[in-house]
Design a protein around this motif. Sequence first.
Motif, PDB file in Angstrom:
ATOM      1  N   GLN A 298     -11.253   7.795   3.562  1.00  0.00           N
ATOM      2  CA  GLN A 298     -10.423   7.396   2.422  1.00  0.00           C
ATOM      3  C   GLN A 298      -9.402   6.332   2.823  1.00  0.00           C
ATOM      4  O   GLN A 298      -9.176   5.376   2.087  1.00  0.00           O
ATOM      5  CB  GLN A 298      -9.708   8.625   1.833  1.00  0.00           C
ATOM      6  N   THR A 299      -8.835   6.461   3.999  1.00  0.00           N
ATOM      7  CA  THR A 299      -7.851   5.491   4.477  1.00  0.00           C
ATOM      8  C   THR A 299      -8.505   4.136   4.732  1.00  0.00           C
ATOM      9  O   THR A 299      -7.937   3.091   4.393  1.00  0.00           O
ATOM     10  CB  THR A 299      -7.145   6.020   5.744  1.00  0.00           C
TER      11      THR A 299
ATOM     12  N   GLU B 236      -8.952   2.520   1.454  1.00  0.00           N
ATOM     13  CA  GLU B 236      -7.678   1.999   0.945  1.00  0.00           C
ATOM     14  C   GLU B 236      -7.298   0.692   1.627  1.00  0.00           C
ATOM     15  O   GLU B 236      -6.795  -0.232   0.975  1.00  0.00           O
ATOM     16  CB  GLU B 236      -6.578   3.036   1.121  1.00  0.00           C
TER      17      GLU B 236
ATOM     18  N   THR C 250       0.866  -1.168   0.000  1.00  0.00           N
ATOM     19  CA  THR C 250       0.000   0.000   0.000  1.00  0.00           C
ATOM     20  C   THR C 250       0.902   1.216   0.000  1.00  0.00           C
ATOM     21  O   THR C 250       1.893   1.255   0.717  1.00  0.00           O
ATOM     22  CB  THR C 250      -0.980   0.019   1.191  1.00  0.00           C
TER      23      THR C 250
ATOM     24  N   ASN D  32     -10.381  12.184   5.387  1.00  0.00           N
ATOM     25  CA  ASN D  32      -9.133  11.435   5.212  1.00  0.00           C
ATOM     26  C   ASN D  32      -9.233  10.035   5.825  1.00  0.00           C
ATOM     27  O   ASN D  32      -8.739   9.062   5.252  1.00  0.00           O
ATOM     28  CB  ASN D  32      -7.958  12.190   5.830  1.00  0.00           C
TER      29      ASN D  32
ATOM     30  N   ARG E 276       0.056   4.102   0.886  1.00  0.00           N
ATOM     31  CA  ARG E 276      -0.400   5.068   1.880  1.00  0.00           C
ATOM     32  C   ARG E 276       0.106   4.676   3.265  1.00  0.00           C
ATOM     33  O   ARG E 276      -0.272   3.652   3.812  1.00  0.00           O
ATOM     34  CB  ARG E 276      -1.926   5.137   1.897  1.00  0.00           C
TER      35      ARG E 276
ATOM     36  N   LYS F 278      -0.621   6.119   5.985  1.00  0.00           N
ATOM     37  CA  LYS F 278      -1.701   6.236   6.964  1.00  0.00           C
ATOM     38  C   LYS F 278      -2.490   4.919   7.074  1.00  0.00           C
ATOM     39  O   LYS F 278      -2.965   4.571   8.147  1.00  0.00           O
ATOM     40  CB  LYS F 278      -2.647   7.391   6.618  1.00  0.00           C
ATOM     41  N   ALA F 279      -2.605   4.178   5.981  1.00  0.00           N
ATOM     42  CA  ALA F 279      -3.295   2.888   6.025  1.00  0.00           C
ATOM     43  C   ALA F 279      -2.522   1.917   6.918  1.00  0.00           C
ATOM     44  O   ALA F 279      -3.112   1.204   7.744  1.00  0.00           O
ATOM     45  CB  ALA F 279      -3.461   2.321   4.619  1.00  0.00           C
TER      46      ALA F 279
END
Length: 176
Positions: free
Chosen positions: A74-75, A78, A26, A71, A28, A30-31
């Motif tokens: 969205q996380t 994801e 991933t 956010n 991201r 944050k994920a």
Amino acid sequence: MDIIVHLVLQFLGMPQLYLDNKSVATDRRKAIALLAYLAVNDLGHPPQRYSRQALSALLWPDYEQAKAFSNLRQTILEVRQALGENWLIVDRESIQVNTGAEIDLDVARFQDLLLKGRQQTETDLRISLIADAVKLYRDHFLTGFTLKDAHPFNDWAFTESEELRHKFTEALTLLV
């Protein structure tokens, strides 16, 4: 017939995720941070649901609440796109790891092996369990992983890392 899917979360060292023995990437951070926090923060006590407000403040402390909530949504999306739907329990107010899912967390195994080793009265078995725990410790918790705009998460990760480092040092001392 249900197909059993197995998720492996490795947070001792650089974070690594595996789904049915295949690496999951991933892009991201944050994920990964969200997964780490949800999976590790419950160790040692009953699982809890984390409010969206608390999680958004943890990961986006300097954002307005509406943007932080956006956010977080969205996380979560994801994480679900990368891993599938079954790993998180999400509702309008809260989020938690699905404790009924097949999740292998290296931090949990490390702590469990240390505990079993300390409780063992037979010396050979005690040494074997503690040695197995030490082998799991690839490096310090979330090595090299920080979030540039989330000091509350970084503070939490640092505290977790220090506690695990202390347990690792104790384990090495016991083996000596």
